[in-house]
Design an enzyme around this catalytic site. Structure first.
Site, PDB file in Angstrom:
ATOM      1  N   ASP A  50       0.711  -0.984   0.293  1.00 18.48           N
ATOM      2  CA  ASP A  50       0.590  -0.198   0.296  1.00 18.48           C
ATOM      3  C   ASP A  50       0.930   0.871  -0.480  1.00 18.48           C
ATOM      4  O   ASP A  50       2.114   0.989   0.714  1.00 18.48           O
ATOM      5  CB  ASP A  50      -0.613   0.090   1.215  1.00 18.48           C
ATOM      6  CG  ASP A  50      -2.309   1.374   0.849  1.00 18.48           C
ATOM      7  OD1 ASP A  50      -1.860   1.795  -0.111  1.00 18.48           O
ATOM      8  OD2 ASP A  50      -3.289   0.700   1.507  1.00 18.48           O
TER       9      ASP A  50
HETATM   10  C1  BGC Z   1      -5.153   3.222  -0.162  1.00 20.37           C
HETATM   11  C2  BGC Z   1      -4.917   1.819  -1.067  1.00 20.37           C
HETATM   12  C3  BGC Z   1      -5.308   2.784  -2.658  1.00 20.37           C
HETATM   13  C4  BGC Z   1      -3.879   3.185  -2.745  1.00 20.37           C
HETATM   14  C5  BGC Z   1      -3.589   4.074  -3.669  1.00 20.37           C
HETATM   15  C6  BGC Z   1      -3.954   3.889  -0.225  1.00 20.37           C
HETATM   16  O1  BGC Z   1      -3.811   5.117   0.905  1.00 20.37           O
HETATM   17  O2  BGC Z   1      -5.276   2.570   1.353  1.00 20.37           O
HETATM   18  O3  BGC Z   1      -6.718   1.056  -0.804  1.00 20.37           O
HETATM   19  O4  BGC Z   1      -4.703   1.708  -3.077  1.00 20.37           O
HETATM   20  O5  BGC Z   1      -3.810   4.676  -1.033  1.00 20.37           O
HETATM   21  O6  BGC Z   1      -4.620   5.895  -3.745  1.00 20.37           O
END
Ligand code: BGC
Length: 781
Positions: free
Chosen positions: A310
């Site tokens: 993530d």
């Molecule tokens: C979120 C993810 C997301 C990623 C990219 C993160 O903060 O937890 O679910 O895909 O950002 O936007």
């Protein structure tokens, strides 16, 4: 954490830290050995069989890998966030040098095309980039939020929505979505409940498979489709107190039986990538968790896609107090099984030294790169890397997209109450009051995670009603009250709900009075209340479930006029509507319905669509009841489940699986094909359902089971099958639900295995978790 949309990527920094060996990690994380044996006749359920590799793809990728430098390999393992600002020269330079394999947040076809040409034509090995984006519920055309898709109880609708979303995303060159989110959520304080399928692992698993199919098509690389990324592995929905990003402490039993199954189902459905979660799972960060990412995902499930972290979750392993610094974080993440690093740059910065001193084996790097290149190969990027820029605009918000978005949105609505059949409203009304802060807000009709959506495409409830009725019908509309989250969100620069404009108490009181006057002047009042889009989603947890602002007062004042009131809810978590459930005749939950949301709501209000959705969670009466999921074990004083609290009911306001329609149904003649079934076989269960009302409508037949005894106590009821059917007025249909006895397997904390235990089971079929048509069957060896 750095801002969600940095204007330029972080420049590489030299490696500074000496890495540690991780030999003890796998041992620390290994499961304890079984203490008890499974019951004699229990059939242990084998984990997934490996998928046969594609020799042609493997040969291609291995040949490429043999020619890559370490720097190029680490490039493939690095993902950079780009927003819509011009691409800097440093980024171009990194592409030319093969130092980047993926971008996120680039959604402009021309920009994607430029970057891809650079990578394919000007990097040494011509390896295409993969462009990722959060296509969560639509791309340009916004579909209802995922919790709404789950409320359809119709995997075909979820598949259709994600298929249409994939079509638009792929038209601009986005070839990878960070979806579906498969986190089971049993705490509605957690804002990201909106992105998942609710509380239940069976419903969650069916929605997981459907969404993977929708995004990817029959196979990865099917034209008009994109790669799915199942997330967040695993346990994010169990964040302590519902506070986003907090640690999750989940027993092995709950992990195996509740949180892992949707991921396992999605892996079996062929999901091509997976995202590791932010938080600590039982004290170990998910992004550094070798047991999860290797033992479960690769060894047990034979996952053949690639793993992305993530946002900055590799670097932040040090924030957890897990790694000793960036270099240690990089080594631990890659050794645990994270193939690609999202947005932080410790792989790029620190893995060269780690490989050099063997803290990370060359083979580990090669395995990671192989997974990523295989995904690019399977997507067809080596054969056909480019997007047709000229064609892209004509593929967005087409009439076909709008039609699909409208019907999917209508299928997700849940009718919670309809006293005196107030709904559907008569089409010959002359005056309608349409009141509330969400009646005419485009962002709030779209919902969070709608970053590529455009406000101007979106139809609000007010616009839809105005368009539907001739000028002779008076639609009196005003906000009545304003709501505001009052705290910044991570998407503020991209996407915002309207800000309050009423600055004084006097102005606010006058607006409130005006709204109630409009109700008094109208034949019926429709109040569109709930939460702004920014009140749900990432970093959008709440400590209360009350209607924000003065909406409750507005609702009570509207009801006090004596006019018939319909409450339409726009939100993505259960709110405290206990008062409304006793005083407001009709309550329609429409979630965040998307681009065509207003039209879908109008269809529902006036009977051109009949609500047929059901709740994907049990709806609590108040925040104090959380968690109140239906699948729980029964203990002391079982016949008085309503008095577990002395100061409130301990039953939910509405049970899991609940939903009404404008018509009525009866069920009868519950039959099983046989009184028993062999373990591993399927038992056909049928029930007759009759539409006894005056309009066509949908009903969701739900099958629940309970194992009477075994190596562990089993939940009082568990969903094991469902089907949504459409019936004409007067029609009777025999609906057969296939109960796959493999679904009765469970992981026992006594045997430490997953097995089907031969036993006697209760079975119920009905239209929510309180289903009363009952029978008994046995599972034999
Ligand atoms: C979120 C993810 C997301 C990623 C990219 C993160 O903060 O937890 O679910 O895909 O950002 O936007």
């Amino acid at each position: 954490m750095s801002p969600k949309f940095p204007t330029s990527p972080k420049p590489p920094t030299p490696s500074k830290f000496i890495l540690r060996h991780l030999t003890a990690l796998a041992l620390t994380l290994a499961l304890p050995l079984p203490i008890f044996a499974a019951p004699e006749a229990a059939r242990t359920v084998a984990d997934t069989a490996p998928i046969a590799p594609d020799p042609k793809a493997e040969a291609f990728v291995n040949d490429l890998l043999a020619r890559m430098t370490l720097s190029e390999k680490l490039g493939q393992m690095s993902q950079i966030a780009l927003n819509q600002t011009p691409t800097g020269a440093d980024v171009d330079d990194r592409i030319r040098k093969g130092e980047v394999g993926s971008f996120l947040f680039t959604t402009d076809a021309a920009r994607i095309s430029r970057l891809q040409h650079l990578a394919v034509e000007h990097s040494r090995l011509h390896i295409p980039l993969i462009f990722g984006f959060d296509v969560i519920h639509g791309f340009r055309t916004i579909y209802p939020v995922p919790i709404a898709l789950a409320a359809s109880w119709d995997p075909k609708q979820a598949e259709r929505a994600q298929n249409m979303a994939a079509r638009e995303a792929s038209a601009v060159g986005v070839n990878w979505t960070f979806a579906p989110m498969l986190d089971i959520a049993r705490d509605p304080r957690w804002g990201r409940m909106m992105e998942g399928a609710g509380e239940d692992p069976y419903l969650g698993s069916r929605m997981a498979e459907a969404q993977v199919r929708g995004f990817q098509g029959e196979h990865i690389g099917e034209p008009g489709h994109i790669l799915a990324c199942i997330k967040h592995f695993v346990g994010y929905g169990a964040a302590a107190g519902g506070r986003d990003y907090e640690e999750a402490n989940i027993s092995d039993e709950q992990l195996e039986n509740v949180y892992l199954p949707p991921f396992h189902a999605a892996v079996n459905a062929g999901a091509g990538s997976l995202m590791s979660a932010y938080m600590d799972l039982n004290g170990v960060p998910a992004t550094g968790n070798h047991w999860l990412l290797h033992d479960v995902l690769r060894e047990r499930w034979h996952f053949s896609g690639f793993v992305v972290s993530d946002w900055e979750s590799v670097q932040s392993l040090s924030t957890h107090g897990f790694s000793s610094g960036p270099a240690d974080a990089a080594a631990r993440a890659v050794n645990a099984g994270v193939d690609m690093e999202m947005t932080s740059s410790v792989y790029h910065d620190d893995l060269p030294a780690a490989v050099n001193d063997s803290t990370v084996k060359q083979a580990t790097i090669d395995d990671a790169v192989r997974d990523i290149l295989l995904a690019k190969y399977r997507l067809g990027l080596f054969q056909n890397p480019y997007v047709d820029v000229s064609r892209a605009p004509s593929q967005l918000v087409t009439a076909e997209q709008r039609t699909a978005a409208r019907s999917v949105a209508a299928s997700t609505a849940v009718l919670l109450r309809n006293q005196g059949n107030l709904l559907p409203l008569s089409k010959s009304l002359h005056t309608i009051a349409l009141i509330g802060p969400l009646t005419d807000s485009k962002p709030d009709t779209m919902g969070s995670w709608s970053l590529a959506g455009h406000y101007e495409d979106t139809v609000t409830v007010l616009e839809a009603l105005r368009k539907r009725f001739p000028a002779s019908v008076a639609i009196h509309s005003t906000k009545g009250v304003e709501i505001d989250r009052g705290a910044p969100t991570i998407f503020d620069a991209q996407f915002q709900s309207p800000k309050p404009t009423l600055k004084t108490d006097e102005a606010r009181e006058s607006e409130f009075r005006h709204a109630i006057d409009l109700v008094k002047q109208s034949e019926v009042a429709v109040l569109v209340l709930g939460e702004q889009q920014s009140m749900s989603g990432e970093r959008a947890s709440r400590s209360s479930l009350k209607l924000p602002g003065q909406q409750q007062e507005l609702l009570e004042a509207a009801v006090a006029t004596g006019k018939p009131v319909v409450l339409v809810l726009l939100n993505a978590r259960p709110l405290d509507i206990t008062w409304a459930s006793e005083h407001v005749p009709s309550i329609l939950e429409v979630w965040y319905p998307g681009t065509e949301g207003g039209n879908a709501v109008a269809d529902l209000l006036f009977g051109d669509a009949n609500p047929g959705g059901h709740l994907p969670f049990a709806w609590p009466r108040s925040v104090g009841q959380i968690p109140i999921n239906y699948a729980r074990n029964l203990t002391q004083i079982p016949d008085d489940p309503d008095h577990r609290y002395w100061d409130s009911s301990s039953l939910p306001l509405y049970p899991f699986g609940y939903g009404l329609t404008y018509t009525s149904f009866t069920l009868g003649h519950l039959k099983q094909a046989a009184p028993s079934a062999r373990s591993g076989s399927t038992l056909a269960v049928s029930v007759d359902v009759t539409n006894t009302g005056k309009s066509a409508g949908d009903q969701v037949l739900q099958l629940y089971t309970h194992q009477r005894s075994g190596s562990a106590s089993r939940p009082i009821r568990e969903l094991k099958g469902f089907q949504r059917v459409t019936l004409k007025p007067g029609e009777t249909r025999t609906v057969t639900l296939s109960l796959d006895t493999n679904q009765l397997s469970f992981w026992s904390s006594q045997t430490h295995t997953r097995s089907i235990e031969p036993d006697t089971f209760d079975l119920w079929v009905g239209t929510d978790a309180n289903a009363s048509d009952h029978s008994i069957f046995t599972v034999t060896e």
